[in-house]
Design an enzyme around this catalytic site. Structure first.
Site, short mmCIF file in Angstrom:
data_model
loop_
_atom_site.label_atom_id
_atom_site.label_comp_id
_atom_site.label_asym_id
_atom_site.label_seq_id
_atom_site.Cartn_x
_atom_site.Cartn_y
_atom_site.Cartn_z
N GLU A 195 21.73 5.57 22.92
CA GLU A 195 22.24 4.81 21.96
C GLU A 195 21.21 3.59 21.95
O GLU A 195 20.50 3.16 22.70
CB GLU A 195 23.32 3.41 22.08
CG GLU A 195 23.65 2.21 21.33
CD GLU A 195 23.77 1.14 22.70
OE1 GLU A 195 25.02 0.58 21.53
OE2 GLU A 195 24.14 1.06 23.77
N ASP B 257 24.57 4.54 27.07
CA ASP B 257 24.59 2.89 26.81
C ASP B 257 23.59 2.36 26.99
O ASP B 257 22.10 2.27 28.21
CB ASP B 257 25.82 2.36 27.65
CG ASP B 257 25.90 1.39 27.26
OD1 ASP B 257 26.76 0.75 25.72
OD2 ASP B 257 25.56 0.40 27.83
#
Length: 530
Positions: free
Chosen positions: A266, A203
């Protein structure tokens, strides 16, 4: 340990399960590991290679798991570590790898590290976070803003300093200038790798480091730049070059395992140079999400240009990843295709025939679009409470639709699902499994085609032609021809047509060499030389 065998993700398909919304196994209205384990047969039938689970770690749920309170635990809403290990074991028996979500940019303010940092400012845990005294006139130390558009700094009266949060106030950012933070995360990686986890989706992979001097972010000159945020370019609050050493270290750690573990980033940027940097010299991330493709207009010239540029920029020996939906943005059937079935089917064929790794978001295989929700049904603090939010994430997070009626097989009919369930007839697994011309069967056929033909090497892509409404390309022995318009399009082909996005063309495909492409039809042929 590095082997000559091609890693499973190269040319493979990863299925992203937003766990709260996939299937509820204990009838409390929240998806969990127990329910997910029961549907592994479905994933094996569909033909995917791996499952990526949204965060399974304990969390106060101010950001639904992306505010982690324990990196080594399992959220009790989802089960426990025994349930997770059973899920991984059963997945392996179905030839499915399991990828978890890792959140290294920030923790919850309920994490033991932050609680100690606040209670004992002289402890080493205080250095785990980003603190600052502010300006002489009592304002935050710089102009950085968080995901809601407010200041990214909150004054902590107990500590007598500001702490940084690039997302919600309940998500304090970690200080990656601190060596102990590096050591903590290397230990976290080893813990889960040792338990058999096949890798991590990382993330905010672009955001770990912050400018050491906390310089102001400059004003944006291009609001379409994904690094732009409420009028500022996140040049100092994120996107710092020091992050690459983190991924070189993690890659070396991942390569110590047999098979090597996956690092999927990401990488929130539409700058091709910055995106390519995350691969390093094939010694950083193995996969990096391509958001330039995500947000390209669904038009032939735009898509062809992004694909061509992507494949030119991916470093030698590395592979690409293609995806068009996720838990943060509008689903592609709505965003690209206006929920028109013929366009949705065309998009799925194009997505699945590009060379590299394919990532499907749960429901993509059904053509599931966004779900309109009333204001009193929204649950996401990041977008529901932000005036003028560009997209309400809850619309892309509603429960999976398994059955035609009731609570659609997500949970028991007398339970209350955590978000409302889509009610469109025909958009559910059972109905589409029974219909051989459904979007689900199209997706399954595409995944079988990906296994039959090698779509792993970006160098096998060749652009054949493109204009305002037409795009054709080859990947090895496959020829893909797309008519992205409302009018028929003449198209002569050589070779055998093996798949069409148009269900009315699904019979007698081998004899369609000179027939025009129907509006919004994409066909796949096998080269005559095969």
């Amino acid at each position: 340990m590095v082997t000559d065998e091609k890693p499973w993700w190269v040319g493979g398909t990863i299925y992203h399960i937003y766990l709260r919304s996939w299937v509820d196994g204990n009838d409390d209205g929240v998806g969990d590991l127990y329910g997910a384990r029961e549907q592994l047969d479905y994933l094996a039938w569909l033909g995917v290679d791996a499952v990526w689970l949204s965060p399974t770690t304990p969390s106060p749920n101010t950001d639904w798991g992306y505010d982690v309170s324990d990196y080594l635990g399992v959220h009790p809403e989802f089960g426990d570590r025994v349930a997770l290990e059973a899920f991984v074991s059963d997945a392996r028996a179905h030839d499915l790898a399991v990828v978890l979500d890792l959140v290294p940019n920030h923790t919850s303010d309920q994490h033991a590290w932050f609680l100690e940092a606040v209670e004992h400012p002289d402890s080493n845990k205080h250095e785990y976070y980003v603190w600052a005294s502010g300006t002489k006139d009592g304002h935050p130390p710089n102009n950085w803003v968080d995901a809601t558009g407010s200041s990214a700094w909150t004054w902590h009266s107990t500590v007598g300093k500001y702490y940084l949060h690039n997302f919600l106030q309940s998500q304090p950012d970690l200080n990656w200038w601190c060596d102990e933070v590096h050591a903590e995360f290397e230990s976290i990686l080893r813990f889960w790798f040792d338990l058999g986890i096949a890798g991590f989706r990382i993330d905010v992979a672009h955001g770990l480091y912050k400018d050491f001097d906390l310089r102001d972010d400059p004003p944006t000159t291009d609001p379409r730049d994904l690094s732009s945020h409420f009028g500022l370019v996140e040049a100092f609050s994120k996107n710092r070059p020091e992050v690459h050493q983190v991924y070189r270290t993690w890659r070396a750690l991942a390569e110590q395992y047999d098979p090597p573990r996956l690092l999927l980033g990401e990488t929130w940027t539409n700058d091709f140079d910055r995106w390519a940097d995350f691969f390093g010299s094939n010694d950083e991330l193995q996969l990096a999400f391509n958001f330039r493709f995500f947000f390209a207009p669904f038009r032939a010239p735009a898509l062809a240009e992004v694909v061509d540029e992507t494949l030119k920029r991916v470093p030698q020996g590395c592979t690409t990843v293609w995806s068009a939906s996720n838990h943060d943005v509008s689903r592609f059937p709505t965003r690209w295709c206006e929920n028109r079935p013929e366009r949705v089917r065309a998009a799925m064929v194009l997505l699945a025939t590009l060379p590299g790794t394919l990532v499907l978001y749960y429901g993509d295989e059904l053509g599931l679009g966004d779900v309109e929700l009333d204001s009193d049904e929204l649950r996401d603090p990041m977008t529901a409470g932000v005036t003028g939010a560009s997209f309400l994430r809850d619309r892309a997070r509603t429960p999976m639709v398994w059955e035609p009626d009731g609570n659609r097989g997500f949970t028991r009919d007398d339970a209350t699902p955590w978000l409302p369930i889509r009610r469109d007839p025909g958009i559910d697994v059972r109905s589409q499994q029974e219909n051989l011309f459904s979007h689900l069967h199209l997706t399954r056929s595409l995944l079988a085609l990906r296994r039959r033909f090698d779509l792993s090497d970006p160098r096998n892509y060749r652009l054949l032609s493109v204009d305002d409404t037409h795009w054709s390309f080859a990947v090895g022995d496959l020829l893909v021809m797309a008519n992205l318009s409302d009018e028929p399009r003449d198209q002569a082909t050589s070779g055998e047509i093996v798949l069409s996005s148009n269900p009315r063309s699904s019979l007698g495909l081998g004899g369609r060499d000179s027939e025009p492409l129907a509006p919004w039809e994409v066909v796949v042929a096998v080269s005559a030389r095969t």
